[in-house]
Scaffold this motif. Sequence first.
Motif, mmCIF file in Angstrom:
data_model
loop_
_atom_site.group_PDB
_atom_site.id
_atom_site.type_symbol
_atom_site.label_atom_id
_atom_site.label_comp_id
_atom_site.label_asym_id
_atom_site.label_seq_id
_atom_site.Cartn_x
_atom_site.Cartn_y
_atom_site.Cartn_z
ATOM 1 N N PRO A 41 -9.691 6.715 -6.501
ATOM 2 C CA PRO A 41 -9.955 5.352 -6.007
ATOM 3 C C PRO A 41 -8.675 4.566 -5.707
ATOM 4 O O PRO A 41 -8.631 3.785 -4.760
ATOM 5 N N VAL A 42 -7.623 4.773 -6.513
ATOM 6 C CA VAL A 42 -6.353 4.074 -6.277
ATOM 7 C C VAL A 42 -5.725 4.541 -4.971
ATOM 8 O O VAL A 42 -5.234 3.731 -4.168
ATOM 9 N N GLY A 82 0.812 -1.219 0.000
ATOM 10 C CA GLY A 82 0.000 0.000 0.000
ATOM 11 C C GLY A 82 0.839 1.259 0.000
ATOM 12 O O GLY A 82 0.571 2.216 -0.752
ATOM 13 N N GLY A 110 -6.209 2.314 2.297
ATOM 14 C CA GLY A 110 -7.012 1.296 2.969
ATOM 15 C C GLY A 110 -6.239 0.006 3.180
ATOM 16 O O GLY A 110 -6.336 -0.632 4.235
ATOM 17 N N LEU A 111 -5.461 -0.413 2.169
ATOM 18 C CA LEU A 111 -4.663 -1.630 2.279
ATOM 19 C C LEU A 111 -3.647 -1.504 3.409
ATOM 20 O O LEU A 111 -3.501 -2.409 4.240
ATOM 21 N N CYS A 128 -7.714 3.098 -2.044
ATOM 22 C CA CYS A 128 -7.462 1.657 -1.880
ATOM 23 C C CYS A 128 -6.069 1.407 -1.288
ATOM 24 O O CYS A 128 -5.899 0.522 -0.440
#
Length: 470
Positions: free
Chosen positions: A370-371, A357, A377-378, A374
Amino acid sequence: MPSAWVPKGGEKRAAKGAGRVRGSQEAPANGAKGGKKTLDEAAMTPFLREITLVSSGGAFLDGYVLSLIGVALTQITAQMSLTTHWTAAIGASVLLGILVGSIVGGYLTDIIGRKKMFVLDIIAIALFSALSMTDATPMQLVIYRFFIGVFVGADYPIATSLITEFTPKHHRAISMGMVSAAWYLGATVAALVGYCLCDVDNGWKLMLGSAIIPCVFLLIGRCKVPESPLWLKSKGREEEALKVVLRVYGADVTLEGEEEAPKTKAGFGEVFSKGYAARIVFLGILTLCQVVPMYAIYTFGPQIMTAFGLGVGKSAILGESVLSLFFLVGSLPAMFWLNSMGRRPLLIRSLFLMAVGLVVLGLFPTAPLPVIICAFGLYAFFSGGPGILQWLYPNELFPTEVRATAVGLAIGISRVGTIVATYGTPIFMAAFGIGPTMLVAAGLVILGLVLSIFMAPETAGKSLGETSSL
């Protein structure tokens, strides 16, 4: 190295350990007599859960006061016309305090007991939070934040030692997971409080002073918690220890079969003797690699969110609160994975995914929204397992007479890095940008991953006597 320290057979042995965890009706392994259970085999009672809850309050306060300063600084910097160096000093001062408090507090906790320190540090945190609400100068804020850090740092070894010494082995990972979850909950609540107060005149004073409220509730709860029976036994006070066992666990639980009274006195020298020095170094560096990126993100969350295009002002604060939720949610399944999967495999897999991440954030800081979300979030979700283990490992790997000292030292080593990183983060970001900043963070996580592959032990399903033996 000793077999209790370096795992043999890797994840296969971890799976076997996890299998032992699920078998809660196994025969006594610690030498209990007369059909009585040991503390490790006792049932998890409502009072034990209450001890875990009030013990986790210190971690809640840490997450709260650390994260809230990031939001408060957006007002303080403008109101006091602070330079980058003053902003960094206010942000890093609490970490310097944690460094001092964790080491000194851990040592005192092993000498004078868990109970006294457990109450005093909460009173002190409330006092210095109240002082932070006054018309303080930048230097005064640095001083107040430093002393808040001292007593927050002292609470780490106090509270986690109490949880470890009261909690049966099958529930230890979950109970320590509550400490980690409490940290993230505190950080999440701080972001929401900051969001509500960021447009209020002198809202930063209300933010910094609001820590008094949880302190009051924690003080009420902590006054009911007794001294650790294992600590009492380690000091030769067995009659008092047996009274605590009877009160907390009932008549069917015995102290027999637990750790024997120490042959040496508590102290820094004992921690660094024999094989303990290697454990301290491993835990200190592992915790440093795990918390440095996280502390930097929380302390300067709004600025980092803005750098990634996730909003400005209140929107950036809201973005930080969403990220904090990822941290919180990730700690919940990790409590159970630490038993079912084992400590070692969960740590290694989590660090790998956290690094992925951060590498994405570092290499592609202008990627589509969004990338970015994510990738954050990861990193945040899989921080759950390592976040719990920074509390659980040091408490499992050292005996009662030096447990709090060892926890304090491990945390102290890690906070050296957090002080440097927190002071240097805004300066580094201004000079090199957000992408290289995230790559440095990724490098630290990768270092922790490599270290864990070679040194991380498996302690799932074992008694404290087994995990702390050399």
